[in-house]
Write a protein that holds these residues in place. Structure first.
Motif, PDB file in Angstrom:
ATOM      1  N   VAL A   1       0.889  -1.346   0.029  1.00 30.53           N
ATOM      2  CA  VAL A   1       0.047   0.095   0.155  1.00 30.53           C
ATOM      3  C   VAL A   1       0.878   1.288  -0.024  1.00 30.53           C
ATOM      4  O   VAL A   1       0.638   2.110  -0.661  1.00 30.53           O
ATOM      5  N   ALA A   2       1.759   1.030   0.902  1.00 35.57           N
ATOM      6  CA  ALA A   2       2.985   2.255   0.780  1.00 35.57           C
ATOM      7  C   ALA A   2       3.493   2.826  -0.430  1.00 35.57           C
ATOM      8  O   ALA A   2       3.611   3.776  -0.877  1.00 35.57           O
ATOM      9  N   LEU A   3       3.793   1.567  -1.363  1.00 35.92           N
ATOM     10  CA  LEU A   3       4.566   1.860  -2.596  1.00 35.92           C
ATOM     11  C   LEU A   3       3.554   2.412  -3.485  1.00 35.92           C
ATOM     12  O   LEU A   3       3.811   3.111  -4.515  1.00 35.92           O
TER      13      LEU A   3
ATOM     14  N   LEU B   1       6.726   5.083   2.022  1.00 38.89           N
ATOM     15  CA  LEU B   1       5.732   6.230   2.337  1.00 38.89           C
ATOM     16  C   LEU B   1       6.356   7.659   1.974  1.00 38.89           C
ATOM     17  O   LEU B   1       5.969   8.272   1.299  1.00 38.89           O
ATOM     18  N   LYS B   2       7.609   7.414   2.487  1.00 39.54           N
ATOM     19  CA  LYS B   2       8.641   8.947   2.074  1.00 39.54           C
ATOM     20  C   LYS B   2       8.561   8.896   0.770  1.00 39.54           C
ATOM     21  O   LYS B   2       8.423  10.100   0.313  1.00 39.54           O
ATOM     22  N   MET B   3       8.752   7.788  -0.067  1.00 43.80           N
ATOM     23  CA  MET B   3       8.870   7.969  -1.430  1.00 43.80           C
ATOM     24  C   MET B   3       7.497   8.475  -2.196  1.00 43.80           C
ATOM     25  O   MET B   3       7.614   9.385  -2.874  1.00 43.80           O
ATOM     26  N   SER B   4       6.419   7.889  -1.487  1.00 47.10           N
ATOM     27  CA  SER B   4       5.260   8.276  -2.119  1.00 47.10           C
ATOM     28  C   SER B   4       4.697   9.578  -1.823  1.00 47.10           C
ATOM     29  O   SER B   4       4.022  10.187  -2.816  1.00 47.10           O
TER      30      SER B   4
ATOM     31  N   ARG C   1      12.969   4.550  -6.808  1.00 54.06           N
ATOM     32  CA  ARG C   1      13.044   4.249  -5.271  1.00 54.06           C
ATOM     33  C   ARG C   1      12.176   3.153  -4.903  1.00 54.06           C
ATOM     34  O   ARG C   1      12.467   2.383  -4.260  1.00 54.06           O
ATOM     35  N   ALA C   2      10.873   3.149  -5.645  1.00 54.17           N
ATOM     36  CA  ALA C   2       9.941   2.135  -5.165  1.00 54.17           C
ATOM     37  C   ALA C   2      10.438   0.964  -5.698  1.00 54.17           C
ATOM     38  O   ALA C   2       9.984  -0.053  -4.876  1.00 54.17           O
ATOM     39  N   VAL C   3      10.808   0.623  -6.703  1.00 52.82           N
ATOM     40  CA  VAL C   3      11.294  -0.693  -7.419  1.00 52.82           C
ATOM     41  C   VAL C   3      12.463  -1.248  -6.336  1.00 52.82           C
ATOM     42  O   VAL C   3      12.803  -2.150  -6.134  1.00 52.82           O
ATOM     43  N   SER C   4      13.495  -0.194  -5.904  1.00 55.78           N
ATOM     44  CA  SER C   4      14.389  -0.654  -5.094  1.00 55.78           C
ATOM     45  C   SER C   4      14.097  -1.228  -3.874  1.00 55.78           C
ATOM     46  O   SER C   4      14.280  -2.400  -3.403  1.00 55.78           O
ATOM     47  N   ILE C   5      13.060  -0.660  -3.346  1.00 54.70           N
ATOM     48  CA  ILE C   5      12.522  -1.172  -2.047  1.00 54.70           C
ATOM     49  C   ILE C   5      11.656  -2.511  -2.248  1.00 54.70           C
ATOM     50  O   ILE C   5      12.047  -3.192  -1.782  1.00 54.70           O
ATOM     51  N   LEU C   6      11.364  -2.511  -3.330  1.00 55.21           N
ATOM     52  CA  LEU C   6      10.248  -3.750  -3.531  1.00 55.21           C
ATOM     53  C   LEU C   6      11.300  -4.895  -3.955  1.00 55.21           C
ATOM     54  O   LEU C   6      11.034  -5.918  -3.343  1.00 55.21           O
ATOM     55  N   ALA C   7      12.257  -4.673  -4.626  1.00 54.82           N
ATOM     56  CA  ALA C   7      13.445  -5.573  -4.865  1.00 54.82           C
ATOM     57  C   ALA C   7      14.083  -6.338  -3.567  1.00 54.82           C
ATOM     58  O   ALA C   7      14.336  -7.218  -3.460  1.00 54.82           O
ATOM     59  N   LEU C   8      14.295  -5.311  -2.704  1.00 59.83           N
ATOM     60  CA  LEU C   8      14.740  -5.707  -1.403  1.00 59.83           C
ATOM     61  C   LEU C   8      13.724  -6.484  -0.384  1.00 59.83           C
ATOM     62  O   LEU C   8      14.304  -7.660  -0.053  1.00 59.83           O
TER      63      LEU C   8
END
Lengths: 224, 253, 54
Positions: free
Chosen positions: A152-154, A219-222, B164-171
């Protein structure tokens, strides 16, 4: 304000907000019951067949109910700007996020326990499996909320994030589904379930520690 | 970062600057192509011609020379993506973001290849196209993880945020892969179907092992070539009005 | 070993060659799609630059 107070302030606020819209609180429950009802209609009502499928059907439905309720976790806070306020707070965001997830689970995850006996009755699940079904729900529904919170945060910044959210989150739900339905399945067969329950508990502890970090980062990214 | 010695960090920043990386990739590509062919041709010859037929599976086992390296690559690339994601999140290195997102379709491709060849191998061995075998099931879930990465990147408009989002998701995904793997393994032993025969290779003969390793090497080098090509495209896409792209256009004109 | 035998793959020709063919197709696609796209993009950018100069 000390951290623990901040945590409970978040929980109290979110519970209050949820209570103001209590009509919505019942929606995941209706959905849960509805999905389970579809199975006998689709595959036929032979008691043997239903009994064999019961743990799987109940757990897949619980998974979908949890998935659908996830959207409300950060959406309204994102839209009215209170999420930005949360980011500015001096406390670590991951702890505040944990508070939000906890409140969300109290409202959407815990009530699933109430209707579980009804569904077990519908599907002909043996009575001896009932305690295990409850235990697996208590351990696994918070897991679903914690893992789902990352997704959800993403996707909270996206206008149509619903489809992508399920694509991101469902593969991560696979281990929970396997062990939770496995435990109920074994209990229905009169077998010991200690291993599955222990693994679920271990995964829950791991998720409590690990998932708030990526959720906070996402969340920070979003918000930016 | 301060805890890295200055010369090393200078080296990384120079290499990671888009124009420098672009020319470096152009210099590397011919060498990589030669290396790729040097591994691929003996690998294919050894696997398809030299190696004897398997005493149980006949010639159908020769699918192993693409199936197993592809399955290795599918995991390897995901782990590499998570490493890139970590670098991108900690050091905000643009090149790591570019490499991460350029790797995703290649990794998804290898996962798809592993699934399709596994199915094509399974048909003569098991008598059916699909069996819920532990490895095939894990591979299928890995494909979903890859698709999640590519569709999340595509959905977020701002490409810096998307990276940044996909970096988080990959981790997150890489932490989950072993958990998914072992849970599927456990599930498989519980619900073992009537077909017990697995694609296990008890003790593989040396004449079969050498081509397998050559093909694995060839696939690794292929990945390097393909990811450099994809990264070149991504770099231009990201900053189409940068000075170095203008220089590049003048060179081409 | 004759060439015919080689292509027959001991009766498993369909499975073996389909596997290799699909692999080849996927790998070639992932290699050449970015090359073609980059050439197109560079052409577009060059065109834009020319227009801006005029």
């Amino acid at each position: 304000m000390p951290l623990i107070q901040a945590f409970f302030a978040i929980v109290r606020r979110d519970l209050l907000l949820a209570f103001r819209r209590r009509a919505e609180m019942a929606n995941p429950l209706f959905f849960f019951v509805l999905v389970v009802t579809l199975f006998p209609l689709a595959v036929g009502a032979q008691p043997n067949l239903l009994r064999a499928m019961a743990p799987g059907v109940i757990w897949v439905s619980a998974l979908l109910a949890a998935l659908l309720s996830l959207d409300g976790l950060f959406r309204s806070d994102f839209e009215d700007g209170s999420l930005e306020q949360l980011l500015l707070s001096p406390h670590p965001l991951s702890v505040l996020v944990l508070g939000k997830v906890f409140a969300h689970w109290l409202v959407t995850g815990l009530p699933l326990l109430l209707v579980a006996p009804l569904l077990a009755l519908f599907m002909g699940l043996p009575e001896q499996a009932m305690p295990t079904l409850w235990l697996s729900l208590i351990l696994a529904t918070p897991l679903l909320s914690l893992i789902g919170a990352i997704g959800v945060a993403l996707t909270v910044g996206l206008r149509r994030g619903g489809m992508i959210l399920s694509l991101l989150v469902l593969p991560l739900y696979v281990p929970v589904l396997i062990f939770a339905s496995g435990a109920v399945d074994r209990a229905a067969g009169g077998l010991p379930t200690g291993a599955q329950i222990n693994i679920l508990a271990a995964m829950l502890l791991l998720a409590l520690v690990l998932t708030p970090l990526p959720t906070a980062a996402a969340l920070k990214m979003s918000v930016n | 970062m301060s805890f890295i010695p200055a010369p090393i960090s200078r080296f990384f920043h120079r290499t990671a600057s888009p124009p420098h990386f672009y020319t470096l990739a152009d210099k590397l590509l011919p060498w990589l192509t030669v290396l790729f062919l040097l591994l691929l041709i003996p690998g294919l010859y050894g696997g398809l011609v030299m190696a004897p037929a398997d005493y149980q599976q006949g010639d159908s086992y020769r699918i192993i020379y693409i199936h197993v390296p592809a399955a290795w690559m599918s995991l390897f690339i995901y782990v590499l993506m998570a490493v890139m994601g970590g670098i991108a999140l900690v050091w905000r290195m643009k090149l790591a973001e570019v490499m991460l997102i350029s790797s995703a379709p290649i990794g998804a491709g290898f996962t798809l290849v592993a699934l399709v060849t596994g199915s094509l191998w399974g048909k003569p061995m098991w008598g059916t196209w699909w069996v819920w075998d532990a490895r095939l099931t894990s591979e299928l879930i890995l494909l979903f993880l890859y698709l999640g990465v590519t569709s999340l990147y595509g959905a977020i408009e701002d490409k810096r945020s998307a990276a940044r989002a996909v970096s988080i998701l990959a981790l997150v995904g890489v932490v989950n892969i072993p958990i998914i793997h072992y849970s599927v393994e456990w599930w498989n032993t519980l619900h073992q179907g009537p077909t017990v025969s697995k694609m296990d290779k008890p003790s593989i003969h040396i004449s079969m092992l050498i081509p397998l390793l050559l093909m694995a090497g060839a696939f690794k080098v292929y990945y390097a070539i393909a990811v450099l090509q994809a990264a070149k495209l991504e770099l231009i896409k990201r900053e189409p009005s940068a000075q170095w792209v203008k220089n590049l256009l003048e060179q081409n004109a | 070993m004759s060439l015919e035998n080689f292509f027959a793959m001991g009766g498993y020709a369909f499975y073996v060659w389909t596997s290799y063919g699909i692999t080849l197709a996927v790998l070639l696609w992932n290699l050449f799609a970015p090359i073609v796209q980059r050439k197109q993009l560079l052409r577009q950018l060059a065109l834009k630059q020319k227009r801006a100069q005029q």
